[in-house]
Design an enzyme around this catalytic site. Structure first.
Site, PDB file in Angstrom:
ATOM      1  N   GLY A   1     -13.842  -4.220   0.161  1.00  8.38           N
ATOM      2  CA  GLY A   1     -15.239  -3.865   0.185  1.00  8.38           C
ATOM      3  C   GLY A   1     -15.621  -2.936  -0.713  1.00  8.38           C
TER       4      GLY A   1
ATOM      5  N   LYS B   1     -18.981 -15.281   4.020  1.00 13.68           N
ATOM      6  CA  LYS B   1     -20.443 -15.120   4.419  1.00 13.68           C
ATOM      7  C   LYS B   1     -21.071 -14.733   2.780  1.00 13.68           C
ATOM      8  CE  LYS B   1     -20.484 -14.163   9.206  1.00 13.68           C
ATOM      9  NZ  LYS B   1     -20.860 -13.145  10.058  1.00 13.68           N
TER      10      LYS B   1
ATOM     11  N   ARG C   1       0.500  -1.013  -0.161  1.00 14.83           N
ATOM     12  CA  ARG C   1       0.055   0.004   0.094  1.00 14.83           C
ATOM     13  C   ARG C   1       0.904   1.191   0.010  1.00 14.83           C
ATOM     14  NH1 ARG C   1      -4.803  -2.402   4.021  1.00 14.83           N
ATOM     15  NH2 ARG C   1      -6.052  -3.253   2.313  1.00 14.83           N
TER      16      ARG C   1
ATOM     17  N   GLY D   1      -8.198  -7.781   0.932  1.00 11.71           N
ATOM     18  CA  GLY D   1      -6.925  -8.072   1.690  1.00 11.71           C
ATOM     19  C   GLY D   1      -6.594  -9.568   1.809  1.00 11.71           C
TER      20      GLY D   1
END
Length: 389
Positions: A367, A196, A36, A344
Site C-alpha cells: 500500500g 479491484k 522481512r 505482499g
C-alpha cells in the site's frame, strides 16, 4: 533527501527504538518466510556498529482485534519472530512488553510485543506515542511498508521523540522510488494486478500519465474487458467502476489480455480451458492469462528500460491457475531492464517462481508503494520532514 538520516547522527551510548516491518508469515509457531527479517538485519548491524547502548525493535503482526492480548490471541504474538530474528543475528533477542522494555540492559536487543496489542496504536493516540518516545533517546523509522499508516508507532512517535530519523531501509526505498518516478530508463512499463480498480484508481491514473505502457492483470483486467463491451461471465468485476475503466482505456497505452484461462469454480482441481477473451462464456470465471497473453508480455519485457510490478495476474495461490503470474515473474527476471516489484502477493509470487535474486529491487511496501507512486505524502514521511525543518 529531505528527511533526517540515521547516518548523520551520533548513536554512541543512546537507547534506540527502531520501527521495522517484521510482519512475517507464521505457521505452527515458526516464521515461514525470512524476507522481512533479513531486510531489517543491516539496520540492526549498523546500530550495533555505531555503538547504540541498546536496541529495541517495534513491529506489528497481523490485525489483532480491539481488546486482544498475547494471552487471548497468541497467533498475533511476535514471539516466533523474536526467536527467528535471534537465530539470524546469532544472539539473543528478548520479547519485551512496554514495562520490561524500560529495564533492558546495555548491549542487549529486544523486540517489543506486537504494537497493535496496544490500545490507541492504530488511532495514533498521543499518550501511546509519548510512551513509545519515552523508551528511547533516538527513534529510527525504518518501516517503509507502514509509512502510509498514521499510527502511534509510525507517525505519532516521530513527533514526540527526543530525536527522530529515517533508517537505512526507509532511505533506500525513498531514493529508489524517487529515482524511478523522476528519471526512469525508458520505455517504462507498469504492470498492475489484483482484484479491484477502486483501491488502485489513483495509482492507475498516475501511471497512465507516467508510463509508456500500462499492463493490467487479475480481476482488474476483467473489469477493463467488461468496459470494452466483452462478456466476462461470472468473473469478479467492479460494475461501479466501468465508467472509470473506460476513461482509463481512452487515456493510456494499456495492454490487456488477449486470451485467458477460465474455470467454472475457483478451487484446486477445477477443470479449466484456455480461450480468446472474446469467447468467455456466461458461466466462466477468468482465473489466469493465457499463453498468447504470456507471449505478448514476454516480448514487451525485452524492449523496456524500467519495469514496475504490483499485483498478480491471476489466482496464483492455486497452482493450476498460477502459470501466467509465474511465467511473467520469470520474464521480468530475464529482462535486461531495471525491475522494481512490491506488495505482499507480488513478493509471494516472486518467491514461488524462485526469481527473487534476479529482480533489480524488491520493495518492502505494498500500500505504501502504491500511495508513493500515486504522489500522496505518507504520514510517517511527512512527520520526518517536519522534524527536519
Amino acid at each position: 533527501m529531505d528527511v533526517p538520516s540515521v547516518y548523520a547522527l551520533d548513536i554512541r551510548g543512546k537507547r534506540v527504538l527502531v520501527r521495522e516491518d517484521l510482519n512475517a508469515p507464521v505457521q505452527d509457531g515458526r516464521v515461514t518466510s525470512d524476507a522481512r527479517l533479513l531486510a531489517a538485519l543491516p539496520t540492526i548491524e549498523l546500530l550495533k556498529k555505531q555503538g547504540a547502548a541498546r536496541i529495541l525493535l517495534a513491529s506489528h503482526l497481523g490485525r489483532p482485534a480491539k481488546g486482544d492480548t498475547p494471552a487471548t490471541a497468541p497467533q498475533f504474538s511476535l514471539a516466533p519472530v523474536a526467536a527467528r530474528l535471534g537465530e539470524l543475528l546469532g544472539e539473543q533477542v528478548d520479547l519485551v512488553d512496554m514495562e520490561s522494555a524500560t529495564a533492558m540492559q546495555a548491549g542487549t536487543i529486544g523486540l517489543l510485543e506486537n504494537v497493535r496489542f496496544q490500545p490507541g496504536e492504530t488511532d495514533n493516540d498521543p499518550a501511546l506515542a509519548e510512551k513509545l518516545g519515552g523508551l528511547c533517546d533516538v527513534f529510527v523509522m525504518d518501516a517503509f511498508a507502514t509509512a502510509h499508516r498514521a499510527h502511534a508507532s509510525t507517525a505519532g512517535v516521530i513527533d514526540v521523540a527526543e530525536v527522530a530519523c529515517a533508517g537505512p531501509l526507509l532511505l533506500r526505498e525513498l531514493e529508489t522510488l524517487s529515482e524511478l518516478l523522476e528519471a526512469p530508463a525508458r520505455p517504462l512499463v507498469a504492470v498492475i494486478g489484483g482484484a479491484k480498480i477502486s483501491t488502485k484508481l489513483g495509482v492507475l491514473d498516475r501511471l497512465a500519465q507516467l508510463t509508456d505502457t500500462l499492463v493490467v492483470g487479475g480481476a482488474i483486467a476483467t473489469t477493463f474487458l467488461a468496459a470494452k463491451g466483452l462478456n466476462v461471465g461470472k468473473s469478479l468485476i467492479e460494475a461501479s467502476m466501468l465508467d472509470e475503466a473506460e476513461r482509463l482505456l481512452a487515456s493510456s497505452r494499456m495492454l490487456l489480455p488477449v486470451d485467458v484461462v477460465v474455470a467454472r469454480e475457483v478451487r484446486a482441481g477445477a477443470r479449466t480451458k484456455t480461450i480468446p477473451v472474446e469467447d468467455i462464456g456466461e458461466h466462466d470465471r477468468v482465473v489466469d492469462i493465457g499463453p498468447n497473453s504470456r507471449a505478448q508480455l514476454r516480448g514487451a519485457m525485452n524492449v523496456v528500460g524500467t519495469i514496475l510490478w504490483n499485483g498478480p495476474l491471476g489466482v496464483f495461490e492455486i497452482d493450476r491457475f498460477a502459470a501466467g503470474t509465474l511465467h511473467f515473474a520469470r520474464s521480468v527476471a530475464r529482462s535486461p531492464a531495471f525491475s522494481l516489484a512490491g506488495g505482499g502477493d507480488t513478493l509471494a509470487a516472486i518467491d514461488k517462481a524462485g526469481v527473487a535474486k534476479s529482480i533489480s529491487y524488491i520493495s518492502t511496501g505494498g500500500g505504501a508503494l502504491l500511495e508513493f507512486v500515486e504522489g500522496r505524502e505518507l504520514p510517517a514521511i511527512a512527520s520526518l520532514r517536519a522534524r527536519a525543518r
